[in-house]
Design a protein around this motif. Structure first.
Motif, PDB file in Angstrom:
ATOM      1  N   PHE A 129      64.105 -27.567  65.344  1.00  0.00           N
ATOM      2  CA  PHE A 129      65.798 -28.023  65.665  1.00  0.00           C
ATOM      3  C   PHE A 129      66.600 -28.123  64.650  1.00  0.00           C
ATOM      4  N   LYS A 130      67.591 -28.484  64.605  1.00  0.00           N
ATOM      5  CA  LYS A 130      68.496 -29.619  63.426  1.00  0.00           C
ATOM      6  C   LYS A 130      68.992 -30.285  63.982  1.00  0.00           C
ATOM      7  N   PRO A 131      69.036 -31.580  63.718  1.00  0.00           N
ATOM      8  CA  PRO A 131      69.455 -32.897  64.759  1.00  0.00           C
ATOM      9  C   PRO A 131      71.563 -32.442  64.561  1.00  0.00           C
ATOM     10  N   SER A 132      71.384 -32.939  65.552  1.00  0.00           N
ATOM     11  CA  SER A 132      73.866 -33.446  65.572  1.00  0.00           C
ATOM     12  C   SER A 132      73.863 -34.212  64.720  1.00  0.00           C
ATOM     13  N   PHE A 133      75.064 -33.863  64.319  1.00  0.00           N
ATOM     14  CA  PHE A 133      75.426 -34.740  62.766  1.00  0.00           C
ATOM     15  C   PHE A 133      75.790 -36.271  63.672  1.00  0.00           C
ATOM     16  N   ARG A 134      75.915 -36.719  64.780  1.00  0.00           N
ATOM     17  CA  ARG A 134      75.473 -38.317  65.475  1.00  0.00           C
ATOM     18  C   ARG A 134      74.405 -38.941  65.387  1.00  0.00           C
ATOM     19  N   ALA A 135      73.450 -37.710  65.763  1.00  0.00           N
ATOM     20  CA  ALA A 135      72.118 -38.395  65.688  1.00  0.00           C
ATOM     21  C   ALA A 135      71.186 -38.324  63.942  1.00  0.00           C
ATOM     22  N   TRP A 136      71.708 -37.436  63.157  1.00  0.00           N
ATOM     23  CA  TRP A 136      71.107 -37.553  61.493  1.00  0.00           C
ATOM     24  C   TRP A 136      72.292 -38.659  61.358  1.00  0.00           C
ATOM     25  N   SER A 137      73.621 -38.939  61.484  1.00  0.00           N
ATOM     26  CA  SER A 137      74.501 -39.966  60.506  1.00  0.00           C
ATOM     27  C   SER A 137      73.312 -41.013  61.218  1.00  0.00           C
ATOM     28  N   GLY A 138      73.445 -41.413  62.466  1.00  0.00           N
ATOM     29  CA  GLY A 138      72.561 -42.625  62.797  1.00  0.00           C
ATOM     30  C   GLY A 138      71.162 -42.921  61.762  1.00  0.00           C
ATOM     31  N   ALA A 139      70.051 -41.467  61.630  1.00  0.00           N
ATOM     32  CA  ALA A 139      69.270 -41.728  61.728  1.00  0.00           C
ATOM     33  C   ALA A 139      68.917 -41.765  60.006  1.00  0.00           C
ATOM     34  N   THR A 140      70.391 -41.561  58.830  1.00  0.00           N
ATOM     35  CA  THR A 140      70.211 -42.344  57.832  1.00  0.00           C
ATOM     36  C   THR A 140      71.357 -43.319  57.491  1.00  0.00           C
ATOM     37  N   SER A 141      71.934 -43.980  58.301  1.00  0.00           N
ATOM     38  CA  SER A 141      72.451 -44.865  58.429  1.00  0.00           C
ATOM     39  C   SER A 141      71.552 -46.119  58.643  1.00  0.00           C
ATOM     40  N   ALA A 142      70.017 -45.800  59.250  1.00  0.00           N
ATOM     41  CA  ALA A 142      69.442 -46.885  59.841  1.00  0.00           C
ATOM     42  C   ALA A 142      68.018 -46.539  58.390  1.00  0.00           C
ATOM     43  N   TYR A 143      68.311 -45.765  57.362  1.00  0.00           N
ATOM     44  CA  TYR A 143      66.948 -45.536  56.095  1.00  0.00           C
ATOM     45  C   TYR A 143      67.989 -46.355  55.430  1.00  0.00           C
ATOM     46  N   GLN A 144      68.623 -46.310  54.839  1.00  0.00           N
ATOM     47  CA  GLN A 144      69.598 -46.910  54.227  1.00  0.00           C
ATOM     48  C   GLN A 144      69.884 -48.311  54.262  1.00  0.00           C
ATOM     49  N   ASN A 145      69.946 -49.024  56.096  1.00  0.00           N
ATOM     50  CA  ASN A 145      69.528 -50.479  55.641  1.00  0.00           C
ATOM     51  C   ASN A 145      68.392 -51.000  55.485  1.00  0.00           C
ATOM     52  N   LEU A 146      67.480 -50.217  56.111  1.00  0.00           N
ATOM     53  CA  LEU A 146      65.963 -50.254  55.988  1.00  0.00           C
ATOM     54  C   LEU A 146      65.957 -50.087  54.470  1.00  0.00           C
ATOM     55  N   MET A 147      66.213 -49.164  53.179  1.00  0.00           N
ATOM     56  CA  MET A 147      65.874 -49.636  52.531  1.00  0.00           C
ATOM     57  C   MET A 147      66.725 -50.579  51.394  1.00  0.00           C
ATOM     58  N   GLN A 148      67.373 -51.253  52.027  1.00  0.00           N
ATOM     59  CA  GLN A 148      68.489 -52.134  51.168  1.00  0.00           C
ATOM     60  C   GLN A 148      68.211 -53.398  51.659  1.00  0.00           C
ATOM     61  N   ASP A 149      67.581 -53.660  53.331  1.00  0.00           N
ATOM     62  CA  ASP A 149      67.122 -54.829  53.264  1.00  0.00           C
ATOM     63  C   ASP A 149      65.117 -54.869  52.535  1.00  0.00           C
ATOM     64  N   ALA A 150      64.517 -54.476  51.755  1.00  0.00           N
ATOM     65  CA  ALA A 150      63.604 -53.968  51.811  1.00  0.00           C
ATOM     66  C   ALA A 150      64.247 -53.955  49.976  1.00  0.00           C
ATOM     67  N   ALA A 151      64.755 -53.797  49.043  1.00  0.00           N
ATOM     68  CA  ALA A 151      64.956 -53.755  48.040  1.00  0.00           C
ATOM     69  C   ALA A 151      65.612 -55.664  48.228  1.00  0.00           C
ATOM     70  N   SER A 152      66.164 -56.194  49.149  1.00  0.00           N
ATOM     71  CA  SER A 152      66.201 -57.393  49.574  1.00  0.00           C
ATOM     72  C   SER A 152      65.467 -58.180  48.618  1.00  0.00           C
ATOM     73  N   SER A 153      64.468 -57.991  49.662  1.00  0.00           N
ATOM     74  CA  SER A 153      63.491 -58.315  50.043  1.00  0.00           C
ATOM     75  C   SER A 153      62.524 -58.690  48.703  1.00  0.00           C
ATOM     76  N   ALA A 154      62.619 -57.666  48.094  1.00  0.00           N
ATOM     77  CA  ALA A 154      61.531 -57.568  46.765  1.00  0.00           C
ATOM     78  C   ALA A 154      62.484 -58.343  45.724  1.00  0.00           C
ATOM     79  N   ALA A 155      64.011 -58.662  46.002  1.00  0.00           N
ATOM     80  CA  ALA A 155      64.138 -58.915  45.062  1.00  0.00           C
ATOM     81  C   ALA A 155      64.297 -60.643  45.091  1.00  0.00           C
TER      82      ALA A 155
END
Length: 69
Positions: A43-69
């Motif tokens: 099934f396809k995610p609701s806009f709200r659920a997908w927005s939450g998932a992509t926000s969490a993904y972007q935050n995790l990626m940014q945190d990982a990049a900051s930790s690597a620097a």
């Protein structure tokens, strides 16, 4: 903008940084089974659920990049 079809690429990027999908789901406030259903195109995610998932993904990626620097 990320789409549900990007889930395999998202999981690969997380794995490369040692971040479990479970952490993404926890931060997004969704169940891992929900993520799996999206991945399998059950099934396809609701806009709200997908927005939450992509926000969490972007935050995790940014945190990982900051930790690597």
């Amino acid at each position: 903008m990320l789409q549900p079809d990007d889930i395999p690429k998202m999981e690969e990027a997380l794995a490369e940084r040692g971040i479990p999908v479970a952490e993404l789901c926890r931060q997004a406030g969704i169940a891992e089974t929900t993520w799996g259903r999206w991945k399998r195109d059950k099934f396809k995610p609701s806009f709200r659920a997908w927005s939450g998932a992509t926000s969490a993904y972007q935050n995790l990626m940014q945190d990982a990049a900051s930790s690597a620097a």
